[in-house]
Design a protein around this motif. Structure first.
Motif, PDB file in Angstrom:
ATOM      1  N   PRO A   1      15.294  17.260  -6.599  1.00 38.35           N
ATOM      2  CA  PRO A   1      13.658  16.205  -5.958  1.00 38.35           C
ATOM      3  C   PRO A   1      14.207  14.862  -4.492  1.00 38.35           C
ATOM      4  N   LEU A   2      13.647  15.057  -4.070  1.00 34.12           N
ATOM      5  CA  LEU A   2      13.218  13.795  -3.247  1.00 34.12           C
ATOM      6  C   LEU A   2      13.792  12.670  -3.262  1.00 34.12           C
TER       7      LEU A   2
ATOM      8  N   GLY B   1       6.414  17.757  -5.059  1.00 37.19           N
ATOM      9  CA  GLY B   1       6.427  18.862  -5.460  1.00 37.19           C
ATOM     10  C   GLY B   1       7.981  19.546  -4.693  1.00 37.19           C
ATOM     11  N   ARG B   2       8.059  19.541  -3.693  1.00 36.58           N
ATOM     12  CA  ARG B   2       9.359  19.411  -2.397  1.00 36.58           C
ATOM     13  C   ARG B   2      10.377  18.856  -3.119  1.00 36.58           C
ATOM     14  N   THR B   3      11.271  19.950  -2.618  1.00 35.21           N
ATOM     15  CA  THR B   3      12.932  19.802  -2.903  1.00 35.21           C
ATOM     16  C   THR B   3      14.157  19.779  -1.463  1.00 35.21           C
ATOM     17  N   PHE B   4      15.158  19.320  -1.799  1.00 41.52           N
ATOM     18  CA  PHE B   4      16.421  19.935  -0.798  1.00 41.52           C
ATOM     19  C   PHE B   4      17.580  20.798  -1.300  1.00 41.52           C
ATOM     20  N   MET B   5      18.042  21.211  -0.814  1.00 41.90           N
ATOM     21  CA  MET B   5      19.092  21.855  -1.221  1.00 41.90           C
ATOM     22  C   MET B   5      20.615  21.378  -0.885  1.00 41.90           C
TER      23      MET B   5
ATOM     24  N   ASP C   1       8.239   4.383   3.897  1.00 43.99           N
ATOM     25  CA  ASP C   1       7.793   3.687   2.026  1.00 43.99           C
ATOM     26  C   ASP C   1       7.484   5.438   1.529  1.00 43.99           C
ATOM     27  N   MET C   2       6.975   5.766   2.431  1.00 47.35           N
ATOM     28  CA  MET C   2       7.484   7.611   1.178  1.00 47.35           C
ATOM     29  C   MET C   2       8.653   7.420   0.375  1.00 47.35           C
ATOM     30  N   LEU C   3       9.487   7.622   0.887  1.00 48.55           N
ATOM     31  CA  LEU C   3      10.704   8.316   0.667  1.00 48.55           C
ATOM     32  C   LEU C   3      10.737   6.578  -0.817  1.00 48.55           C
ATOM     33  N   VAL C   4      10.200   5.470  -1.177  1.00 42.91           N
ATOM     34  CA  VAL C   4      10.666   5.270  -1.747  1.00 42.91           C
ATOM     35  C   VAL C   4       9.117   5.267  -3.271  1.00 42.91           C
ATOM     36  N   ALA C   5       8.434   5.952  -2.244  1.00 41.62           N
ATOM     37  CA  ALA C   5       6.792   6.250  -3.649  1.00 41.62           C
ATOM     38  C   ALA C   5       7.287   7.813  -3.803  1.00 41.62           C
ATOM     39  N   MET C   6       7.959   7.925  -3.609  1.00 41.13           N
ATOM     40  CA  MET C   6       8.829   9.617  -4.589  1.00 41.13           C
ATOM     41  C   MET C   6       9.721   9.107  -4.943  1.00 41.13           C
TER      42      MET C   6
ATOM     43  N   HIS D   1       0.418  -1.299   0.681  1.00 47.42           N
ATOM     44  CA  HIS D   1      -0.028   0.154   0.357  1.00 47.42           C
ATOM     45  C   HIS D   1       0.725   1.466   0.308  1.00 47.42           C
ATOM     46  N   LYS D   2       0.592   1.759  -1.492  1.00 45.80           N
ATOM     47  CA  LYS D   2       1.801   2.552  -1.226  1.00 45.80           C
ATOM     48  C   LYS D   2       1.142   4.188  -0.570  1.00 45.80           C
ATOM     49  N   PRO D   3       1.522   4.903   0.369  1.00 41.50           N
ATOM     50  CA  PRO D   3       1.463   5.873   1.233  1.00 41.50           C
ATOM     51  C   PRO D   3       0.868   7.435   0.261  1.00 41.50           C
ATOM     52  N   ASP D   4       0.209   7.545   0.412  1.00 42.13           N
ATOM     53  CA  ASP D   4      -0.266   9.273   0.072  1.00 42.13           C
ATOM     54  C   ASP D   4       0.980  10.282   0.550  1.00 42.13           C
ATOM     55  N   VAL D   5       1.678  10.630  -0.796  1.00 41.44           N
ATOM     56  CA  VAL D   5       2.984  11.569  -0.383  1.00 41.44           C
ATOM     57  C   VAL D   5       2.569  12.563  -1.359  1.00 41.44           C
TER      58      VAL D   5
END
Length: 553
Positions: free
Chosen positions: A309-310, A110-114, A339-344, A101-105
């Motif tokens: 991108p994340l 569109g979030r990024t890190f520097m 799971d959130m990171l994998v989904a992204m 079950h992929k979590p809702d991300v």
């Protein structure tokens, strides 16, 4: 979970309950419609039986076998090292179970890190220069370079200066104080010493790594060391490196260059290798190393943080000083983050193979194909067999602190530790000291030893490490930020100088696992962007221990 809940059944098939607070002997608790009277007091984090168990009966937690009883146990009996022993289900190649079950991300869309973008496509969360020895004979020269460079270039850490306390003790001694006077003295005059201003603003630091390997062991040890060091040199958080070699050791510079080429065939970072036996005097060696290091720092200083991108995050998952709450608060929260990171499209690394004992079947079934599953099974069996041949085994993994805080068997510890890996498919199984940055969940063979495993995860590509703890540990890493998460609020409040994030809110019922995961991911983005320094970085906790491929649990 209600705020004052007394106990928890983790999985519907479990036949023991976890005490969420201290429960006195004789207390009657109700599990569903069934009353359970406690035979003895149960400390928070420990487990007690729901119903009667015969001698040799299975003890199940997290839905898996975690032990067997040594004697018949009545309902409400606390499980201990005296009345149960380690047991785990056998593992075999099974069917692929890749649905998850992929979590809702959407909140992070569109979030990024520097970060610092490298030419090979990876992105660093920091920008360090390395000075490393190929053999322990060069440790002193590395220390000489550290003394020459660190303070002059403004990289001395904010350190707690305890000289005023020592001055007070000296004055007391000279005044004729007794041993008891000294022990009862109030010495509270410590102060903080500020580091100087950095000459190279875009370089986060120079990291000087010492170790006790490179020669005298097996040739395999030397090859493995070169692989690990190559992982650090090619790491996205590293701009370049100065390497000191004696010349005659097993860990040759040619081996290191070969390992670098395996990891990055188009490697283009500044790399300076100096061999003392060719250069003659220490003065010649150090002067040349200093010049080249300074020139390398000038190049590294030209880099700037840019949005990424994340999906460019590769997060190592680690635990140490675990307690009976780790597997129901901090570790599941990390699992949701995973799971959130994998989904992204990001990468996560789950390591510590001795702490996956008992959950091998689930993890092997989650491998993307049979070849990957067989590799995981074989690595687990080989590792355990090597430990047993040395008179130990995975069952010896839990430490006295683990046991004292409710992790009675290795399988209990493992079932909770594995929750850090979430539920996504396993995309790669990697042996130490390989690279484990494939998008998705990577399994990396390492020991359960906190520092050895963290060292390995970073060498495998982790540009952030999430480290859960229930008892408290200061573990950090020289080049990758290590974020410390507590399983309980008491620890968070008792050791605020080493803990970054509190997951005790999950135990208290004031925050759901998903909410905690969102809070953790927000914090990761801050750290990855250089906006926040976790406590281990602030303290200069630069732990680095290569794993010698013997038995370390």
């Amino acid at each position: 979970m209600e705020q004052k809940q007394l106990f928890l059944q983790i999985h519907p098939e479990d036949n023991v309950l976890v005490a969420l607070q201290d429960l006195p002997a004789g207390m009657e608790v109700r599990f569903g419609d069934k009353p359970v009277r406690l035979v003895s007091g149960v400390k928070a984090k420990h487990k007690f039986t729901i119903g009667a168990l015969e001698a040799g009966a299975e003890v199940r937690m997290y839905g898996v076998l975690v032990g067997r009883t040594n004697a018949a146990l009545p309902p409400g009996e606390t499980i201990t090292t005296q009345n149960i022993h380690h047991a785990a289900d056998s593992v075999k190649l099974g069917e692929r179970k890749l649905d998850w079950h992929k979590p809702d991300v959407s909140a992070f869309e569109g979030r990024t890190f520097m970060g610092y973008h490298r030419s090979n496509g990876t992105v660093g969360t920091a920008n360090y220069w390395l000075v490393i020895p190929l053999v322990f004979c060069e440790n002193r020269n590395v220390s000489v370079m550290k003394q020459a460079l660190e303070e002059q270039l403004g990289y001395s850490k904010r350190l707690r200066d305890y000289e005023p306390e020592v001055d007070q003790l000296i004055r007391l001694y000279r005044a004729g104080s007794t041993v008891e006077d000294i022990l009862n003295a109030d010495i509270t005059a410590s102060k903080t010493q500020e580091g100087g201003q950095r000459l190279f603003a875009q370089v986060d630091g120079i990291k000087f790594l010492n170790h006790n390997m490179g020669c005298g062991g097996t040739r395999s040890d030397a090859d493995t060391l070169c692989g690990l060091l190559a992982g650090y040199i090619t790491h996205p958080n590293v701009a370049g490196a100065t390497v000191l070699s004696l010349g005659c050791q097993n860990a040759q510079a040619s081996i290191l260059r070969g390992e670098i080429a395996k990891r990055d065939p188009l490697f283009d970072k500044p790399l300076y290798i100096f061999e003392q036996q060719l250069m003659g005097t220490e003065t010649n060696l150090i002067r040349e190393a200093l010049k080249h290091t300074f020139a390398g720092l000038m190049q590294a200083n030209q880099l700037q943080r840019q949005p990424a991108p994340l999906s460019k995050l590769c997060v190592g998952l680690e635990c140490g000083g675990s307690d009976g709450f780790s597997g129901i608060s901090a570790n599941p929260a990390l699992g949701f983050v995973s799971d959130m990171l994998v989904a992204m499209g990001g990468s996560v690394i789950l390591s510590e193979f001795p702490e996956l004992c008992g959950v091998e079947q689930e993890l092997s079934d989650r491998c993307v194909d049979e070849a990957t599953a067989l590799r995981f099974i074989e690595l687990m069996k080989t590792y355990n067999a090597r430990a047993e041949a040395a008179g130990s085994g995975f069952d010896a993994n839990p430490s006295p602190g683990n046991i004292r805080d409710g992790l009675i068997t290795d399988a209990i510890k493992s079932a909770g530790a594995a929750k850090k890996g979430g539920t996504s498919p396993v995309t790669a199984v990697v042996d130490y000291p390989g690279v484990a940055n494939k998008p998705g969940l990577n399994l990396l063979c390492t020991p359960g030893n906190d520092v050895e495993s963290t060292t390995a995860e970073v060498g495998a590509g982790a540009n952030v490490v999430l480290f859960t703890t229930g008892l408290g540990t200061p573990t950090g890493n020289p080049i990758t930020p290590v974020i410390k998460l507590s399983s309980n609020t008491t620890l968070y409040e008792r050791m605020p100088d080493i803990i970054d994030v509190n997951c005790g809110t999950i135990i208290e019922g004031t925050e759901a696992i998903e909410e905690a995961a969102h809070r953790i991911l927000d914090y990761i983005i801050e750290v990855a962007s250089g906006d926040t320094q976790p406590k281990a970085v602030q303290l200069g906790q630069d732990d680095f221990i290569p794993w010698r491929r013997g038995v370390s649990l």
